[in-house]
Structure formats: C-alpha cells, structure tokens
Design a protein around this motif. Structure first.
Motif, PDB file in Angstrom:
ATOM      1  N   THR A 146      -6.751  19.604  32.764  1.00 47.56           N
ATOM      2  CA  THR A 146      -8.133  19.176  32.933  1.00 47.56           C
ATOM      3  C   THR A 146      -8.484  19.224  34.416  1.00 47.56           C
ATOM      4  O   THR A 146      -7.612  19.305  35.278  1.00 47.56           O
ATOM      5  CB  THR A 146      -8.349  17.755  32.389  1.00 47.56           C
ATOM      6  OG1 THR A 146      -7.492  16.835  33.094  1.00 47.56           O
ATOM      7  CG2 THR A 146      -8.033  17.701  30.900  1.00 47.56           C
ATOM      8  N   ARG A 147      -9.768  19.173  34.707  1.00 48.80           N
ATOM      9  CA  ARG A 147     -10.262  19.164  36.074  1.00 48.80           C
ATOM     10  C   ARG A 147     -11.011  17.857  36.319  1.00 48.80           C
ATOM     11  O   ARG A 147     -11.698  17.334  35.446  1.00 48.80           O
ATOM     12  CB  ARG A 147     -11.221  20.334  36.315  1.00 48.80           C
ATOM     13  CG  ARG A 147     -10.538  21.657  36.531  1.00 48.80           C
ATOM     14  CD  ARG A 147     -10.222  21.879  37.982  1.00 48.80           C
ATOM     15  NE  ARG A 147      -9.565  23.168  38.222  1.00 48.80           N
ATOM     16  CZ  ARG A 147      -9.173  23.570  39.425  1.00 48.80           C
ATOM     17  NH1 ARG A 147      -9.386  22.800  40.482  1.00 48.80           N
ATOM     18  NH2 ARG A 147      -8.577  24.725  39.574  1.00 48.80           N
ATOM     19  N   ARG A 148     -10.892  17.370  37.537  1.00 43.14           N
ATOM     20  CA  ARG A 148     -11.600  16.163  37.927  1.00 43.14           C
ATOM     21  C   ARG A 148     -12.132  16.348  39.343  1.00 43.14           C
ATOM     22  O   ARG A 148     -11.448  16.911  40.203  1.00 43.14           O
ATOM     23  CB  ARG A 148     -10.678  14.952  37.873  1.00 43.14           C
ATOM     24  CG  ARG A 148     -11.366  13.641  38.218  1.00 43.14           C
ATOM     25  CD  ARG A 148     -10.534  12.475  37.752  1.00 43.14           C
ATOM     26  NE  ARG A 148     -11.190  11.211  38.008  1.00 43.14           N
ATOM     27  CZ  ARG A 148     -10.737  10.037  37.596  1.00 43.14           C
ATOM     28  NH1 ARG A 148      -9.617   9.980  36.878  1.00 43.14           N
ATOM     29  NH2 ARG A 148     -11.374   8.924  37.869  1.00 43.14           N
ATOM     30  N   THR A 149     -13.353  15.893  39.585  1.00 43.62           N
ATOM     31  CA  THR A 149     -13.947  15.978  40.913  1.00 43.62           C
ATOM     32  C   THR A 149     -13.839  14.629  41.608  1.00 43.62           C
ATOM     33  O   THR A 149     -14.174  13.591  41.031  1.00 43.62           O
ATOM     34  CB  THR A 149     -15.426  16.404  40.831  1.00 43.62           C
ATOM     35  OG1 THR A 149     -15.504  17.710  40.226  1.00 43.62           O
ATOM     36  CG2 THR A 149     -16.051  16.468  42.217  1.00 43.62           C
ATOM     37  N   VAL A 150     -13.356  14.672  42.842  1.00 48.53           N
ATOM     38  CA  VAL A 150     -13.209  13.457  43.647  1.00 48.53           C
ATOM     39  C   VAL A 150     -14.186  13.548  44.811  1.00 48.53           C
ATOM     40  O   VAL A 150     -13.979  14.325  45.748  1.00 48.53           O
ATOM     41  CB  VAL A 150     -11.767  13.316  44.169  1.00 48.53           C
ATOM     42  CG1 VAL A 150     -11.605  12.026  44.972  1.00 48.53           C
ATOM     43  CG2 VAL A 150     -10.767  13.364  43.019  1.00 48.53           C
ATOM     44  N   PRO A 151     -15.296  12.776  44.785  1.00 47.17           N
ATOM     45  CA  PRO A 151     -16.243  12.809  45.909  1.00 47.17           C
ATOM     46  C   PRO A 151     -15.635  12.115  47.132  1.00 47.17           C
ATOM     47  O   PRO A 151     -15.020  11.057  47.015  1.00 47.17           O
ATOM     48  CB  PRO A 151     -17.454  12.025  45.386  1.00 47.17           C
ATOM     49  CG  PRO A 151     -17.224  11.836  43.915  1.00 47.17           C
ATOM     50  CD  PRO A 151     -15.746  11.878  43.718  1.00 47.17           C
ATOM     51  N   ARG A 152     -15.831  12.736  48.297  1.00 41.74           N
ATOM     52  CA  ARG A 152     -15.355  12.119  49.536  1.00 41.74           C
ATOM     53  C   ARG A 152     -16.294  12.501  50.665  1.00 41.74           C
ATOM     54  O   ARG A 152     -16.194  13.569  51.257  1.00 41.74           O
ATOM     55  CB  ARG A 152     -13.926  12.582  49.839  1.00 41.74           C
ATOM     56  CG  ARG A 152     -13.125  11.520  50.574  1.00 41.74           C
ATOM     57  CD  ARG A 152     -11.715  11.957  50.868  1.00 41.74           C
ATOM     58  NE  ARG A 152     -11.612  12.739  52.070  1.00 41.74           N
ATOM     59  CZ  ARG A 152     -11.747  12.252  53.305  1.00 41.74           C
ATOM     60  NH1 ARG A 152     -12.016  10.975  53.499  1.00 41.74           N
ATOM     61  NH2 ARG A 152     -11.638  13.046  54.348  1.00 41.74           N
ATOM     62  N   VAL A 200      -5.842  14.019  50.792  1.00 42.98           N
ATOM     63  CA  VAL A 200      -4.656  13.726  49.982  1.00 42.98           C
ATOM     64  C   VAL A 200      -4.564  12.227  49.711  1.00 42.98           C
ATOM     65  O   VAL A 200      -4.265  11.800  48.580  1.00 42.98           O
ATOM     66  CB  VAL A 200      -3.387  14.244  50.670  1.00 42.98           C
ATOM     67  CG1 VAL A 200      -2.139  13.855  49.860  1.00 42.98           C
ATOM     68  CG2 VAL A 200      -3.438  15.761  50.837  1.00 42.98           C
ATOM     69  N   VAL A 201      -4.831  11.428  50.711  1.00 46.87           N
ATOM     70  CA  VAL A 201      -4.793   9.972  50.525  1.00 46.87           C
ATOM     71  C   VAL A 201      -5.831   9.535  49.493  1.00 46.87           C
ATOM     72  O   VAL A 201      -5.567   8.649  48.666  1.00 46.87           O
ATOM     73  CB  VAL A 201      -5.004   9.245  51.868  1.00 46.87           C
ATOM     74  CG1 VAL A 201      -5.143   7.736  51.659  1.00 46.87           C
ATOM     75  CG2 VAL A 201      -3.848   9.532  52.815  1.00 46.87           C
ATOM     76  N   ALA A 202      -6.997  10.178  49.489  1.00 51.01           N
ATOM     77  CA  ALA A 202      -8.022   9.848  48.491  1.00 51.01           C
ATOM     78  C   ALA A 202      -7.524  10.158  47.080  1.00 51.01           C
ATOM     79  O   ALA A 202      -7.796   9.400  46.130  1.00 51.01           O
ATOM     80  CB  ALA A 202      -9.306  10.625  48.782  1.00 51.01           C
ATOM     81  N   VAL A 203      -6.793  11.260  46.924  1.00 47.69           N
ATOM     82  CA  VAL A 203      -6.228  11.599  45.617  1.00 47.69           C
ATOM     83  C   VAL A 203      -5.151  10.585  45.229  1.00 47.69           C
ATOM     84  O   VAL A 203      -5.071  10.157  44.069  1.00 47.69           O
ATOM     85  CB  VAL A 203      -5.678  13.040  45.623  1.00 47.69           C
ATOM     86  CG1 VAL A 203      -4.979  13.365  44.301  1.00 47.69           C
ATOM     87  CG2 VAL A 203      -6.811  14.037  45.864  1.00 47.69           C
ATOM     88  N   ILE A 204      -4.330  10.187  46.183  1.00 49.27           N
ATOM     89  CA  ILE A 204      -3.324   9.161  45.906  1.00 49.27           C
ATOM     90  C   ILE A 204      -4.003   7.870  45.467  1.00 49.27           C
ATOM     91  O   ILE A 204      -3.595   7.229  44.487  1.00 49.27           O
ATOM     92  CB  ILE A 204      -2.450   8.904  47.147  1.00 49.27           C
ATOM     93  CG1 ILE A 204      -1.635  10.152  47.508  1.00 49.27           C
ATOM     94  CG2 ILE A 204      -1.501   7.721  46.904  1.00 49.27           C
ATOM     95  CD1 ILE A 204      -0.876  10.046  48.824  1.00 49.27           C
ATOM     96  N   ASP A 205      -5.059   7.477  46.163  1.00 51.61           N
ATOM     97  CA  ASP A 205      -5.786   6.248  45.821  1.00 51.61           C
ATOM     98  C   ASP A 205      -6.323   6.297  44.398  1.00 51.61           C
ATOM     99  O   ASP A 205      -6.305   5.287  43.686  1.00 51.61           O
ATOM    100  CB  ASP A 205      -6.947   6.026  46.791  1.00 51.61           C
ATOM    101  CG  ASP A 205      -6.505   5.565  48.171  1.00 51.61           C
ATOM    102  OD1 ASP A 205      -5.353   5.093  48.295  1.00 51.61           O
ATOM    103  OD2 ASP A 205      -7.298   5.697  49.119  1.00 51.61           O
ATOM    104  N   LEU A 206      -6.785   7.457  43.984  1.00 56.49           N
ATOM    105  CA  LEU A 206      -7.375   7.586  42.654  1.00 56.49           C
ATOM    106  C   LEU A 206      -6.308   7.555  41.557  1.00 56.49           C
ATOM    107  O   LEU A 206      -6.473   6.866  40.540  1.00 56.49           O
ATOM    108  CB  LEU A 206      -8.165   8.891  42.561  1.00 56.49           C
ATOM    109  CG  LEU A 206      -8.799   9.191  41.194  1.00 56.49           C
ATOM    110  CD1 LEU A 206      -9.840   8.136  40.843  1.00 56.49           C
ATOM    111  CD2 LEU A 206      -9.425  10.575  41.186  1.00 56.49           C
ATOM    112  N   PHE A 207      -5.210   8.285  41.756  1.00 58.79           N
ATOM    113  CA  PHE A 207      -4.248   8.465  40.674  1.00 58.79           C
ATOM    114  C   PHE A 207      -3.055   7.517  40.741  1.00 58.79           C
ATOM    115  O   PHE A 207      -2.387   7.297  39.730  1.00 58.79           O
ATOM    116  CB  PHE A 207      -3.732   9.909  40.669  1.00 58.79           C
ATOM    117  CG  PHE A 207      -4.713  10.917  40.165  1.00 58.79           C
ATOM    118  CD1 PHE A 207      -4.808  11.198  38.810  1.00 58.79           C
ATOM    119  CD2 PHE A 207      -5.561  11.589  41.037  1.00 58.79           C
ATOM    120  CE1 PHE A 207      -5.711  12.145  38.336  1.00 58.79           C
ATOM    121  CE2 PHE A 207      -6.472  12.531  40.580  1.00 58.79           C
ATOM    122  CZ  PHE A 207      -6.545  12.806  39.221  1.00 58.79           C
TER     123      PHE A 207
END
Length: 280
Positions: free
Chosen positions: A4-10, A80-87
C-alpha cells in the motif's frame, strides 16, 4: 505481498511511503539517487517475515514532492524521523539504505541514535565526492531525450541493465510520453550535498552497523578500507558479484548478507554467500 501507499505531509513536502507490511519491528528502506521505493520491493519482500517494512520515496524522488525547497541533508534526515514518528514512535527502527539512501541512513543514525536500532549501508560512504562530479551526473540526466515515446525507446537509449530497467519501470506518463519521476537539476543539487565529507558523523555512530560493497561497486579497496579504519567496530561484507546497485544485480547475495546481519540467519547451501564479514 500486499503493498500500500501512504502520504506523509511534512511542511511544503509530501512524502510517499510504500508499506510492504510484515510482522516485527519497523525497518525503513532508503533508495539511492534518482531511484524510488519501488526498486526496493524485492528487498522488502525478503524481510517481511521478520520486520514491518516500509520504503520511503525520498524528497525529490518517486511520488514524493518533486521540487522541494530544501534539499539539505538535514531535511532528508528529518523526513526519515517523520516516518519513524508515524510508524514506530515508541520503538527504535532498523535503517537500510543504498548509496544516497545509505548516506541518509547513517546521518539519521548519527543524529538520532535513540531512534535507530540497526544500520545497513549498501555502497554508501562518508568520504564525499570529487569536484564537478555532481554537475556531471546532472548533465547525464538532463541528456535523456524525454519524454520517451514508450518503454522500448527508453530501453534503446538507456541500455538493458538492471538499473536502467528500474528507471524504466518508474517512468510516468507525462507530456505525451514517458518521463522520469525526478528532475536533473534537483538530482545534481542533492548530490552536491551528499558529496560533502561526513567523517565526524560517521565516526560518532553508536548503533550496530554493517556496510556492504558490490565486487564491481563504486569504491576502491582503499576507500572501503578507510571507511572501516575510521570506525573499526563496523562490520563489513564484500559481495562476490554486483555493482553499485547490487540490490538490483546481486539481489540474492545482498539479501543473504542483510539477513545474516539483521536476524542472524545463515544462508542455505543453495544461497550465494558473501565474503567474510570482516570488521563492519
């Protein structure tokens, strides 16, 4: 494998994340310059029985924002830190990167050691690059006669190799043909920053680290040795084949080395083996 795909706004950037699923702690895959998360699918597929695997389209690449205002190394690290925070906000994660992605990965591990449990770098280095190298790469990408009429035209220009096939698979319908998901000037600007030496960050790393080199990779024997000499606790695996893009042209051997480091899994007799994992 269900992807799946997910968009992470930053801020002014939207980050596209490919979620391969899986069970276990989070592992983030980071592609190289002018690549995207899609070229990491084979690696992701091999790891989902041990990890929850996601792959990030780094800014300026893939389905993420194509022309971000900030192309600094710190911006890539913060993504990368934002992705870590999300997942995986509560637990540290494993980072695996190739080339530019390896560079992003080790800078993230150096700046945020509490967020990273393990680090694997394929064909990555801290030495920086030669003057004019980034501009030459930008000139090469600008020379592509895009849009290509079709995949066959792209193949005829780029040649038939695992890397060119990955580029072609990632082309997007645009301007009456097929175009890359990146801009040449953005790639040159990103690479200019990647080519600044980062020895202080490298030598300060505290997380378990493996570096992997393809036998026909980008770095000389002296350059490989220097990387280890400057951080002797680093583990190293030299593949018996593969280029700078060994995740594409020596996939099985790359995955075997990766799994040995991350989960302690020895290859079966039918799997290719890497050279002895000397110090990194």
């Amino acid at each position: 494998m269900a992807i799946t795909r997910r968009t992470v706004p930053r801020g002014d950037v939207d980050l596209s994340v490919l979620d391969a699923g899986g069970d276990g702690p989070l592992l983030i895959l980071l592609h190289g310059l002018a690549g995207s998360a899609t070229e990491m699918v084979a690696t992701a597929d091999a790891l989902t029985n041990s990890f929850r695997v996601v792959a990030l389209d780094q800014r300026g690449h893939g389905r993420s924002t194509r022309r971000p205002s900030d192309l600094s190394r710190s911006a890539f690290v913060d993504d990368v830190v934002a992705v870590i925070d999300l997942f995986s906000a509560a637990e540290p994660v494993a980072l695996v990167g190739q080339s530019m992605g390896a560079h992003t990965a080790f800078l993230t591990a150096s700046a945020h050691p509490d967020r990273v449990s393990d680090l694997v770098m394929l064909e990555g280095h801290a030495q920086g690059g030669r003057p004019g190298e980034a501009a030459a790469v930008g000139t090469f990408f600008a020379s592509w006669p895009t849009p290509f009429a079709d995949s066959a035209a792209a193949l005829a220009f780029l040649g038939d190799s695992p890397l060119s096939r990955a580029w072609i698979a990632d082309l997007v319908d645009a301007d009456g043909g097929l175009s890359p998901r990146f801009d040449a000037d953005v790639m040159a600007a990103i690479l200019e920053d990647v080519h600044r030496p980062q020895w202080t960050a490298w030598e300060s790393l505290t997380v378990p680290t493996l570096v992997v080199f393809g036998t026909d990779g980008m770095f000389s024997s002296a350059q490989r040795d220097e990387l280890i000499a400057r951080r002797p606790q680093t583990r190293r695996a030299d593949l018996t084949r593969g280029s700078h893009d060994a995740h594409l042209d020596a996939t099985d051997e790359w995955i075997a080395a990766l799994r040995r480091h991350l989960v302690g899994e020895r290859p079966s007799p039918t799997q290719p083996t890497s050279g002895p994992p000397s110090r990194q």
